[in-house]
Enzyme design. Structure first.
Site, short mmCIF file in Angstrom:
data_model
loop_
_atom_site.label_atom_id
_atom_site.label_comp_id
_atom_site.label_asym_id
_atom_site.label_seq_id
_atom_site.Cartn_x
_atom_site.Cartn_y
_atom_site.Cartn_z
N SER A 71 0.82 -1.22 0.00
CA SER A 71 0.00 0.00 0.00
C SER A 71 0.85 1.27 0.00
CB SER A 71 -0.95 0.01 1.19
OG SER A 71 -0.24 0.01 2.42
N GLU A 92 -5.73 -4.71 -24.30
CA GLU A 92 -5.22 -5.47 -23.16
C GLU A 92 -4.73 -4.54 -22.06
OE1 GLU A 92 -2.96 -9.13 -23.71
OE2 GLU A 92 -2.94 -8.70 -25.86
N ILE A 94 -5.65 -1.53 -21.15
CA ILE A 94 -6.64 -0.81 -20.34
C ILE A 94 -7.41 -1.73 -19.39
CG2 ILE A 94 -6.89 1.04 -22.03
CD1 ILE A 94 -9.50 -0.24 -22.93
N GLN A 103 -6.18 8.47 -24.33
CA GLN A 103 -5.79 7.82 -25.58
C GLN A 103 -6.27 8.62 -26.79
OE1 GLN A 103 -7.14 3.77 -25.86
NE2 GLN A 103 -5.85 3.30 -27.61
N LEU A 104 -5.49 8.55 -27.86
CA LEU A 104 -5.85 9.16 -29.13
C LEU A 104 -7.29 8.80 -29.50
CD1 LEU A 104 -3.71 9.11 -32.36
CD2 LEU A 104 -6.08 8.35 -32.43
N ARG A 107 -12.38 9.47 -33.20
CA ARG A 107 -13.50 10.33 -33.59
C ARG A 107 -13.02 11.73 -33.95
NH1 ARG A 107 -17.66 11.17 -29.45
NH2 ARG A 107 -19.10 11.58 -31.19
N ASN A 188 0.55 4.39 -10.15
CA ASN A 188 1.41 4.41 -8.97
C ASN A 188 2.37 3.23 -9.02
OD1 ASN A 188 0.19 2.09 -7.53
ND2 ASN A 188 -1.59 3.43 -7.29
N ARG A 190 2.79 0.70 -7.13
CA ARG A 190 2.19 -0.62 -6.93
C ARG A 190 1.55 -1.12 -8.22
NH1 ARG A 190 -2.22 -2.16 -2.18
NH2 ARG A 190 -2.25 -4.42 -2.56
N ARG A 199 2.64 -8.72 -17.19
CA ARG A 199 2.83 -8.57 -18.64
C ARG A 199 4.25 -8.77 -19.14
NH1 ARG A 199 -2.20 -9.26 -20.72
NH2 ARG A 199 -3.71 -7.90 -19.66
#
Length: 250
Positions: A71, A92, A94, A103-104, A107, A188, A190, A199
């Site tokens: 924490s 993946e 997000i 994000q770009l 639209r 952060n 953590r 990942r």
């Protein structure tokens, strides 16, 4: 022909720390690592560093991570601007809900000349890359034609800004998952450790694993006390993974 976009991870923000003047405590670190130590010591008011084994910032933070007191890592953060990432990869990315994203927008930003990201296994094979490029070019051509026709169809509706958004949001449906996107990611310490543990594993998709490794390299430069326990090694196929002997959340 669509250009291939290289992955790029740029550090754009990191935590600064100012110790309160009324606390009699000092540390051999600064920034986020100092804040992590301060937060941990605040829990126990251990400003005098009674345990010599955790007297330095590096040993204190290592102990914090090893015992799973994660924490306190949440107080410090890092922001990256990431380009050369595919839309499929950010789908993946997000899923890591403790990060913040900007994000770009397809639209608001036209994708007629958007670059693409060649997947591992295709990027180093000329025949497969030619097939991949032909497919992405066809998708982009369809996007451009749809966009032009939609703008003509909507010519008498609403404002020009609204018409462009409506046309782009419909035409983007044919863009490939390989379309390059650009994204600001803030997390952060953590959250970043969790992302790396998940990942940078050999079980992760190679594109997001490359992203995790590149983020890790920059995180180690910012706060080695917090991230240098991760070791980067190469697999037989030449791709890289990162693992830590300390406690991680998966």
């Amino acid at each position: 022909m669509a250009e291939i976009a290289p992955l790029r991870v740029q550090l754009i923000a990191k935590t600064e720390f100012s110790a309160p003047p009324d606390v009699e405590w000092s540390t051999d670190a600064d920034g986020g690592a100092a804040l992590v130590e301060f937060a941990g010591r605040a829990c126990y008011q251990s400003w005098s560093k009674p345990n010599p084994r955790t007297a330095t910032n590096a040993t204190y933070v290592r102990h914090i991570i090893d015992v799973g007191h994660f924490s306190v890592l949440e107080h410090a953060s890092v922001s990256f601007y990431i380009t050369g990432l595919s839309r499929s990869c950010t789908h993946e990315l997000i899923r890591h809900r403790h990060f913040s994203y900007s994000q770009l927008s397809q639209r608001y930003v036209p994708e007629n000349d958007a670059e693409v990201v060649a997947p591992p296994g295709i990027e180093d094979d000329p025949e497969l890359l030619a097939l991949f490029t032909a497919a992405t070019d066809a998708s982009r051509a369809a996007y451009t034609e749809l966009l032009n026709r939609l703008e003509a169809k909507l010519a008498d509706q609403g404002t020009s800004t609204l018409r462009r958004k409506q046309a782009r949001q419909a035409a983007r449906a044919v863009l490939p998952n390989a379309t390059e996107t650009r994204i600001v990611v803030t997390g952060n310490y953590r959250a970043w450790r969790h992302f790396i543990a998940m990942r940078a594993s050999e079980h992760a998709d190679v594109e997001i694993r490359r992203l995790a490794i590149e983020c890790l390299r920059r995180l180690v430069a910012v706060a080695p006390q917090v991230f240098s326990d991760f070791e980067i090694t190469a697999l037989a196929d030449g791709t890289e993974v990162a693992t830590s002997p300390l406690a991680t959340e998966v």
